[in-house]
Write a protein that holds these residues in place. Structure first.
Motif, PDB file in Angstrom:
ATOM      1  N   ASN A  91       0.833  -1.192   0.000  1.00 14.16           N
ATOM      2  CA  ASN A  91       0.000   0.000   0.000  1.00 14.16           C
ATOM      3  C   ASN A  91       0.870   1.245   0.000  1.00 14.16           C
ATOM      4  O   ASN A  91       2.000   1.218   0.471  1.00 14.16           O
ATOM      5  N   ASN A  94       0.568   6.727   4.129  1.00 18.71           N
ATOM      6  CA  ASN A  94       0.058   8.100   4.237  1.00 18.71           C
ATOM      7  C   ASN A  94       1.186   9.137   4.199  1.00 18.71           C
ATOM      8  O   ASN A  94       2.024   9.184   5.094  1.00 18.71           O
ATOM      9  N   VAL A  99       6.165   9.161   9.569  1.00 21.61           N
ATOM     10  CA  VAL A  99       6.713   7.825   9.340  1.00 21.61           C
ATOM     11  C   VAL A  99       6.270   7.300   7.969  1.00 21.61           C
ATOM     12  O   VAL A  99       7.085   6.837   7.173  1.00 21.61           O
ATOM     13  N   GLN A 102       8.160   8.477   4.844  1.00 20.69           N
ATOM     14  CA  GLN A 102       9.534   8.071   4.544  1.00 20.69           C
ATOM     15  C   GLN A 102       9.777   6.567   4.577  1.00 20.69           C
ATOM     16  O   GLN A 102      10.856   6.101   4.216  1.00 20.69           O
ATOM     17  N   ILE A 103       8.786   5.811   5.043  1.00 17.98           N
ATOM     18  CA  ILE A 103       9.106   4.416   5.347  1.00 17.98           C
ATOM     19  C   ILE A 103       9.515   3.589   4.145  1.00 17.98           C
ATOM     20  O   ILE A 103      10.394   2.723   4.248  1.00 17.98           O
ATOM     21  N   LYS A 106      13.162   4.022   3.553  1.00 19.86           N
ATOM     22  CA  LYS A 106      13.964   3.391   4.604  1.00 19.86           C
ATOM     23  C   LYS A 106      13.921   1.870   4.496  1.00 19.86           C
ATOM     24  O   LYS A 106      14.895   1.179   4.786  1.00 19.86           O
ATOM     25  N   LEU A 107      12.769   1.393   4.094  1.00 18.68           N
ATOM     26  CA  LEU A 107      12.595  -0.047   3.928  1.00 18.68           C
ATOM     27  C   LEU A 107      13.477  -0.545   2.778  1.00 18.68           C
ATOM     28  O   LEU A 107      14.137  -1.581   2.891  1.00 18.68           O
TER      29      LEU A 107
ATOM     30  N   PRO B   6       6.835  -5.659   6.565  1.00 24.77           N
ATOM     31  CA  PRO B   6       6.756  -4.198   6.465  1.00 24.77           C
ATOM     32  C   PRO B   6       5.672  -3.605   7.357  1.00 24.77           C
ATOM     33  O   PRO B   6       5.874  -2.535   7.943  1.00 24.77           O
ATOM     34  N   LEU B   9       6.857  -3.765  11.027  1.00 29.92           N
ATOM     35  CA  LEU B   9       7.934  -2.795  11.235  1.00 29.92           C
ATOM     36  C   LEU B   9       7.381  -1.377  11.270  1.00 29.92           C
ATOM     37  O   LEU B   9       7.786  -0.551  12.104  1.00 29.92           O
ATOM     38  N   HIS B  10       6.450  -1.112  10.409  1.00 28.74           N
ATOM     39  CA  HIS B  10       5.803   0.205  10.369  1.00 28.74           C
ATOM     40  C   HIS B  10       5.109   0.497  11.706  1.00 28.74           C
ATOM     41  O   HIS B  10       5.275   1.578  12.286  1.00 28.74           O
ATOM     42  N   THR B  13       7.627   1.085  14.486  1.00 28.78           N
ATOM     43  CA  THR B  13       8.304   2.375  14.291  1.00 28.78           C
ATOM     44  C   THR B  13       7.400   3.519  14.738  1.00 28.78           C
ATOM     45  O   THR B  13       7.840   4.435  15.447  1.00 28.78           O
ATOM     46  N   LEU B  14       6.139   3.439  14.360  1.00 25.36           N
ATOM     47  CA  LEU B  14       5.177   4.461  14.781  1.00 25.36           C
ATOM     48  C   LEU B  14       5.127   4.557  16.301  1.00 25.36           C
ATOM     49  O   LEU B  14       5.204   5.648  16.881  1.00 25.36           O
ATOM     50  N   LYS B  17       7.798   6.242  18.199  1.00 24.47           N
ATOM     51  CA  LYS B  17       7.823   7.703  18.101  1.00 24.47           C
ATOM     52  C   LYS B  17       6.924   8.385  19.119  1.00 24.47           C
ATOM     53  O   LYS B  17       7.079   9.569  19.403  1.00 24.47           O
ATOM     54  N   TYR B  27      -5.373   5.297  13.575  1.00 23.75           N
ATOM     55  CA  TYR B  27      -4.258   6.119  13.116  1.00 23.75           C
ATOM     56  C   TYR B  27      -3.194   5.241  12.468  1.00 23.75           C
ATOM     57  O   TYR B  27      -2.672   5.552  11.397  1.00 23.75           O
ATOM     58  N   GLY B  30      -4.248   4.044   9.173  1.00 28.14           N
ATOM     59  CA  GLY B  30      -4.234   5.170   8.239  1.00 28.14           C
ATOM     60  C   GLY B  30      -2.832   5.506   7.766  1.00 28.14           C
ATOM     61  O   GLY B  30      -2.625   5.892   6.610  1.00 28.14           O
ATOM     62  N   SER B  31      -1.868   5.365   8.639  1.00 24.23           N
ATOM     63  CA  SER B  31      -0.487   5.659   8.253  1.00 24.23           C
ATOM     64  C   SER B  31       0.034   4.624   7.258  1.00 24.23           C
ATOM     65  O   SER B  31       0.709   4.944   6.291  1.00 24.23           O
ATOM     66  N   ILE B  32      -0.311   3.364   7.520  1.00 25.12           N
ATOM     67  CA  ILE B  32       0.142   2.284   6.631  1.00 25.12           C
ATOM     68  C   ILE B  32      -0.717   2.242   5.374  1.00 25.12           C
ATOM     69  O   ILE B  32      -0.272   1.844   4.317  1.00 25.12           O
ATOM     70  N   ASN B  33      -1.943   2.656   5.549  1.00 22.06           N
ATOM     71  CA  ASN B  33      -2.958   2.583   4.494  1.00 22.06           C
ATOM     72  C   ASN B  33      -3.457   1.147   4.297  1.00 22.06           C
ATOM     73  O   ASN B  33      -3.487   0.628   3.182  1.00 22.06           O
ATOM     74  N   ILE B  34      -3.798   0.543   5.418  1.00 19.69           N
ATOM     75  CA  ILE B  34      -4.447  -0.767   5.377  1.00 19.69           C
ATOM     76  C   ILE B  34      -5.708  -0.709   6.223  1.00 19.69           C
ATOM     77  O   ILE B  34      -5.974   0.282   6.909  1.00 19.69           O
ATOM     78  N   PHE B 134      14.663   8.215  10.575  1.00 21.52           N
ATOM     79  CA  PHE B 134      13.628   9.137  10.095  1.00 21.52           C
ATOM     80  C   PHE B 134      13.931  10.559  10.548  1.00 21.52           C
ATOM     81  O   PHE B 134      14.479  10.758  11.636  1.00 21.52           O
TER      82      PHE B 134
END
Lengths: 135, 135
Positions: A91, A94, A99, A102-103, A106-107, B6, B9-10, B13-14, B17, B27, B30-34, B134
DNA sequence: TTCATCTGTAATAATAAATATTACAGTAAA
DNA sequence: TTTACTGTAATATTTATTATTACAGATGAA
């Protein structure tokens, strides 16, 4: 990951055992237990990469295009690799998330690093080495 | 290979932070878009392995269960691994063929070896290391 | 020469795996 | 007692993989 690496390795191992003598796609497919057309497809790929030679027509078949000691598992890996070993992100993350934005980059960097590690290891093992493990 | 590495790991990582502050599955998804349900499913897995803590109910959410410096990518890999990195052989090879008869065992041994190599590399990288890349 | 046996390759079908979606019970804060 | 979350299952959809079929082209042998 799909089953192409085991298939390609199986094919090359078989061919390393027969030397000059040509082996048919039917025998190869029968040993792996896959469809002959699929075997020929993978062989075709390996041939395009210079690992296998082929002869068409009656009493045709396949042989290694170079010595088993000159083919490493890194060659096999690169021949069949279609995506990163640890899986591609599918996918679009966002772009409004620090994160997410840029991920992917980085990946990719991580994957390049892992690939180097893996290739170094695989490059140290030849088809001859692998085939010698068999009785 | 699927996209779970991935994704995991995403997620980690989130969470690295935000520290103590809880982050919702919405959230994260939404960041990963899944899909949020898929995110919660992976989080559930990571939680069972002791990497993530969660809190239910209103203003609930997720946080790392231990310091980002204490989680390595080897942990992540092992959390999501479902098959060998270079692909499982799916067919039963021909037991009447000298190569077919033994190849699965030899393949397993090879894969164990590769896994060790990969784990050593992955074990040397922490979530903190990764997150620090990042901006 | 023509038959049999093989490769080379494409098109399509079938199966399996991954991902998305929907739904809703349970929990906790306000 | 309403709102906003998690937890999880059931199902649908999509994508990837593998199998099958088909046939043209090459080569050796009868």
């Amino acid at each position: 990951m799909n089953g192409r690496f085991p298939i390609a390795l199986h094919i090359l191992t078989l061919l390393s055992k027969t030397g000059e003598e040509l082996m048919s796609s039917d025998y190869i497919a029968g040993s792996i237990n896959i469809n002959p057309a699929l075997a020929r497809k993978e062989i075709s790929n390996l041939r395009n990469l210079g690992l296998i030679s082929s002869k068409e027509g009656k009493s045709g078949g396949y042989a290694l295009a170079k010595a088993a000691a000159q083919i490493t598992l890194a060659d096999v890996y690169q021949a069949v690799k279609n995506q990163p070993v640890l899986g591609a992100a599918k996918n679009t993350p966002n772009p409004d998330c620090p994160v997410g934005k840029q991920i992917n980059k980085k990946l990719d960097e991580l994957y390049d690093d892992l690939d180097k590690t893996l290739l170094k290891k695989l490059g140290s093992i030849t088809i001859e080495d692998f085939a010698n493990k068999f009785d």
